[in-house]
Write a protein that holds these residues in place. Structure first.
Motif, mmCIF file in Angstrom:
data_model
loop_
_atom_site.group_PDB
_atom_site.id
_atom_site.type_symbol
_atom_site.label_atom_id
_atom_site.label_comp_id
_atom_site.label_asym_id
_atom_site.label_seq_id
_atom_site.Cartn_x
_atom_site.Cartn_y
_atom_site.Cartn_z
ATOM 1 N N SER A 286 0.847 -1.186 0.000
ATOM 2 C CA SER A 286 0.000 0.000 0.000
ATOM 3 C C SER A 286 0.885 1.240 0.000
ATOM 4 N N TRP A 287 0.302 2.383 -0.341
ATOM 5 C CA TRP A 287 1.089 3.604 -0.491
ATOM 6 C C TRP A 287 1.702 4.043 0.826
ATOM 7 N N ASP A 288 1.081 3.696 1.949
ATOM 8 C CA ASP A 288 1.645 4.065 3.253
ATOM 9 C C ASP A 288 2.559 2.983 3.811
ATOM 10 N N VAL A 372 -1.634 -3.551 -13.828
ATOM 11 C CA VAL A 372 -2.472 -2.408 -13.451
ATOM 12 C C VAL A 372 -1.639 -1.455 -12.606
ATOM 13 N N GLU A 373 -1.847 -0.174 -12.794
ATOM 14 C CA GLU A 373 -1.162 0.858 -12.023
ATOM 15 C C GLU A 373 -2.115 2.027 -11.800
ATOM 16 N N SER A 374 -1.840 2.797 -10.740
ATOM 17 C CA SER A 374 -2.608 4.000 -10.429
ATOM 18 C C SER A 374 -1.657 5.178 -10.312
ATOM 19 N N THR A 375 -2.112 6.367 -10.730
ATOM 20 C CA THR A 375 -1.316 7.571 -10.510
ATOM 21 C C THR A 375 -1.328 7.923 -9.029
ATOM 22 N N ARG A 376 -0.392 8.765 -8.623
ATOM 23 C CA ARG A 376 -0.250 9.104 -7.211
ATOM 24 C C ARG A 376 -1.444 9.902 -6.690
ATOM 25 N N ASP A 377 -2.156 10.599 -7.566
ATOM 26 C CA ASP A 377 -3.332 11.333 -7.118
ATOM 27 C C ASP A 377 -4.613 10.500 -7.204
ATOM 28 N N GLY A 378 -4.516 9.277 -7.724
ATOM 29 C CA GLY A 378 -5.649 8.370 -7.745
ATOM 30 C C GLY A 378 -6.692 8.650 -8.811
ATOM 31 N N THR A 379 -6.422 9.561 -9.727
ATOM 32 C CA THR A 379 -7.427 9.912 -10.734
ATOM 33 C C THR A 379 -7.352 9.024 -11.964
ATOM 34 N N ILE A 380 -6.213 8.369 -12.186
ATOM 35 C CA ILE A 380 -5.990 7.592 -13.409
ATOM 36 C C ILE A 380 -5.592 6.158 -13.043
ATOM 37 N N ILE A 381 -6.147 5.193 -13.785
ATOM 38 C CA ILE A 381 -5.726 3.796 -13.716
ATOM 39 C C ILE A 381 -5.261 3.392 -15.108
ATOM 40 N N VAL A 382 -4.144 2.682 -15.184
ATOM 41 C CA VAL A 382 -3.638 2.188 -16.463
ATOM 42 C C VAL A 382 -3.518 0.675 -16.373
ATOM 43 N N SER A 383 -3.980 -0.020 -17.406
ATOM 44 C CA SER A 383 -3.931 -1.484 -17.434
ATOM 45 C C SER A 383 -3.247 -1.959 -18.708
ATOM 46 N N GLY A 384 -2.571 -3.110 -18.606
ATOM 47 C CA GLY A 384 -1.928 -3.720 -19.763
ATOM 48 C C GLY A 384 -2.450 -5.126 -19.955
ATOM 49 N N PHE A 505 12.678 -0.150 -8.248
ATOM 50 C CA PHE A 505 13.608 0.780 -7.631
ATOM 51 C C PHE A 505 13.275 0.899 -6.146
ATOM 52 N N SER A 506 14.282 1.208 -5.335
ATOM 53 C CA SER A 506 14.005 1.663 -3.979
ATOM 54 C C SER A 506 13.457 3.086 -4.070
ATOM 55 N N PRO A 507 12.695 3.544 -3.063
ATOM 56 C CA PRO A 507 12.079 4.878 -3.149
ATOM 57 C C PRO A 507 13.080 6.009 -3.341
ATOM 58 N N SER A 548 8.600 -1.468 -0.479
ATOM 59 C CA SER A 548 7.731 -0.624 0.331
ATOM 60 C C SER A 548 8.000 0.844 0.020
ATOM 61 N N PRO A 549 6.952 1.671 -0.107
ATOM 62 C CA PRO A 549 7.170 3.098 -0.380
ATOM 63 C C PRO A 549 7.749 3.860 0.799
ATOM 64 N N THR A 550 7.665 3.287 2.012
ATOM 65 C CA THR A 550 8.024 4.046 3.208
ATOM 66 C C THR A 550 9.144 3.427 4.040
ATOM 67 N N ASN A 551 9.431 2.147 3.859
ATOM 68 C CA ASN A 551 10.420 1.464 4.687
ATOM 69 C C ASN A 551 11.393 0.681 3.825
#
Length: 570
Positions: A286-288, A372-384, A505-507, A548-551
């Motif tokens: 998750s993002w957090d 599947v991916e989501s933008t950081r603002d959650g407005t866009i979803i992209v699927s392959g 990548f690492s964050p 992880s995005p945070t750790n």
């Protein structure tokens, strides 16, 4: 006095007042002097205490230095013991071979007993079921990248095609029944079942993505249901790397820092293991960073990333658990309220995490969803998808904003992976046609196409600064592309012994991670493509990897039916 002899108001005769004031000031000064002398004496006492504390600190530092020297000595002894162990093991193996034995012999596979060709290239384990593109490439002719029909039809008619899906044929289910696959987190990482290869999942056109599995011990009712290829035991880390390896037999993993590994030192420890009944196709944080999700056959799961406790499970939603529908890709919405999945039913599903139910289905692809991916603002979803396209969706309305790629735009095979840049401006896709492409999210304009790989591209990832793009391929390499430069890769990462299936990548962008069909995870330095660490922590292909995005935590999903989380320091 005035003329009447009265004293003037406010006037005091003589110098009594002056004498009084001087005496008072002397008392005040004497008191200040006494206070100063007392303070000076007290300060001297504090100085003595400080000197005593400093002496204690120096003694503790000396003790710590002695402990570090003792630990270093123990490490050297351990390394020497490991080297002696490897030498003795090699000597015994050579002795056994000279005596006529075969220490690497494996039981014959079901396909070999049935008289069918084993799905592997000469001299190389592939873990592939007949019908997968890389497996058949060495044995059957190809026409424009697709397999010819007769071999596929023969395997299907023989009833041993496993996951082969030709012209809409229904795949036999490996595990029958409608029970929920059991998923548990444990710190006991023993592995009793022999590693087996699961029939490959639904194809990308006629080409297919590979997965391998370590199947749980279950009764087999027919030859069709048990059509699997028995692989050899997990490949050991090459002996040349073992000069500085640390292994944990009770936890079933090995961390290697060998002579050839010249990158910065990285150390890894296992946090949690999540057992599934079937292949773990994808993992995601998750993002957090609080939760980690996994995707397997017909189900997705959420776990607490730190404790390993199960948080939620999501079933296919149609009440029918008899067929195979693998969740091949997933991501979280940035607000943490939704889990977005892509699977072999050709649908992108947005799940309400709190209600454990689907709140929206995005239909529009004509093939299996592999990314599947989501933008950081959650407005866009992209699927392959296997249909050779990527689609950009409005996350709120579910409408298709753009369709990228397709055969009409020279995308010749299925899209296996998607990455969205952190600034939300670009979307990258890897494809089985060996090409990495980048589009503008807003205009859907194709910005660049990188064609340096010599085989299918299975994974792509933007760098955190949005300046570079990383790709992993079945040509066994990773490549780093400069988005502002030429079509040539900036760096090529060579070291895996088999397909590179997942990259990340690492964050902070200071590490590159990759998971491979050679069953290892490798940590790399993105500045010079040097390997910092090799982690052998799975019994089968490492299909998915996520940071992880945070750790400093990493999740891996594998064909051995396990997902694992790891913590590292560097």
């Amino acid at each position: 006095m005035n003329a009447q002899g009265d004293a003037q108001p406010g006037f005091i005769e003589g110098s009594a007042l002056a004498r009084f004031d001087i005496g008072r000031w002397k008392e005040v000064l004497d008191q200040l002097k006494a206070n100063y002398e007392a303070a000076t004496q007290e300060y001297g006492g504090y100085g003595t205490v400080a000197e005593q504390y400093q002496a204690k600190i120096d003694a503790q530092r000396a003790e710590m230095n002695n402990m570090e020297m003792a630990v270093s000595s123990l490490q050297r002894k351990l390394i020497n013991a490991q080297e002696n162990y490897e030498t003795e093991l090699g000597r015994l193996r050579d002795k056994l071979i000279k005596a006529g034995g075969d220490p690497g012999a494996q039981p014959a596979s079901i396909l070999q007993i049935a008289g069918l060709p084993r799905a592997e290239k000469q001299g190389t384990e592939t873990g592939m079921v007949p019908g997968s593109l890389p497996a058949l490439a060495a044995n059957f002719p190809e026409t424009q990248g697709s397999l010819v029909e007769p071999p596929l039809k023969k395997l299907r008619d023989d009833g041993l095609g496993g996951g082969i899906d030709v012209a809409g044929d229904k795949k036999p289910s490996l595990v029958r029944g409608g029970t929920l696959p059991s998923v548990t987190a444990t710190t006991d990482h023993s592995n009793a079942a022999a590693p087996l290869s699961l029939p490959s999942l639904t194809g990308l056109g006629n080409a297919r993505l590979m997965v391998s599995s370590q199947v749980q011990k279950e009764p087999k009712t027919s030859a069709t249901e048990s059509a699997t290829i028995i692989e050899s035991a997990p490949k050991p880390v090459p002996r040349s790397y073992n000069s500085a390896a640390t292994s944990s037999p009770e936890n079933d993993y090995t961390v290697v820092h060998g002579k050839e590994l010249t990158g910065n030192q990285v150390n890894v420890v296992l946090l949690n293991t999540f057992h599934h009944k079937e292949v773990v196709c994808c993992v995601r944080y998750s993002w957090d960073g609080e939760y980690v999700a996994t995707g397997s056959n017909r189900h997705a799961y959420m776990f607490n990333a730190s404790t390993g406790k199960t948080y939620a499970s999501f079933s296919r939603g149609d009440g029918d658990d008899s067929g195979d529908t693998y969740v091949r890709a997933m991501c979280f919405s940035p607000d943490g309220n939704s889990l977005i999945t892509g699977s072999e039913d050709k649908l992108v599903k947005i799940w309400d995490i709190r209600k454990r139910s689907v709140k929206r289905k995005l239909a529009g692809h004509d093939g299996d969803i592999y990314a599947v991916e989501s933008t950081r603002d959650g407005t866009i979803i992209v699927s392959g998808s296997a249909d050779k396209t990527a689609k950009i969706w409005d996350a709120r309305s579910g409408k298709i904003l753009h369709t990228l790629g397709g055969a009409e735009n020279d995308v010749l095979d299925g899209i296996t992976s998607i990455s969205i840049s952190n600034n939300g401006k670009y979307v990258a896709a890897g494809s089985l046609d060996k090409t990495v492409r980048v589009w503008d999210v807003e205009t859907a304009q194709l910005l660049c196409a990188y064609s340096g790989h010599t085989d299918a591209v299975y994974s792509v990832a933007f760098s955190p600064d949005c300046r570079s793009l990383l790709s992993g391929s079945s040509d066994k390499t990773l490549r780093l592309w400069d988005l502002s430069n030429s079509n040539e890769p900036k760096l090529t990462f060579a070291g895996h012994k088999d397909f590179v299936l997942s990259v990340a990548f690492s964050p902070n962008g200071r590490l590159v991670l990759s998971g491979s069909k050679d069953r290892t995870v490798q940590f790399w330095e993105p500045r010079n493509a040097r390997t910092s660490l090799i982690l052998q922590g799975h019994k089968n292909s490492v299909i998915s990897i996520a940071h992880s995005p945070t750790n400093k935590m990493v999740a891996t999903g594998s064909g051995d039916n396990r997902a694992r989380t790891w913590a590292y320091t560097n």
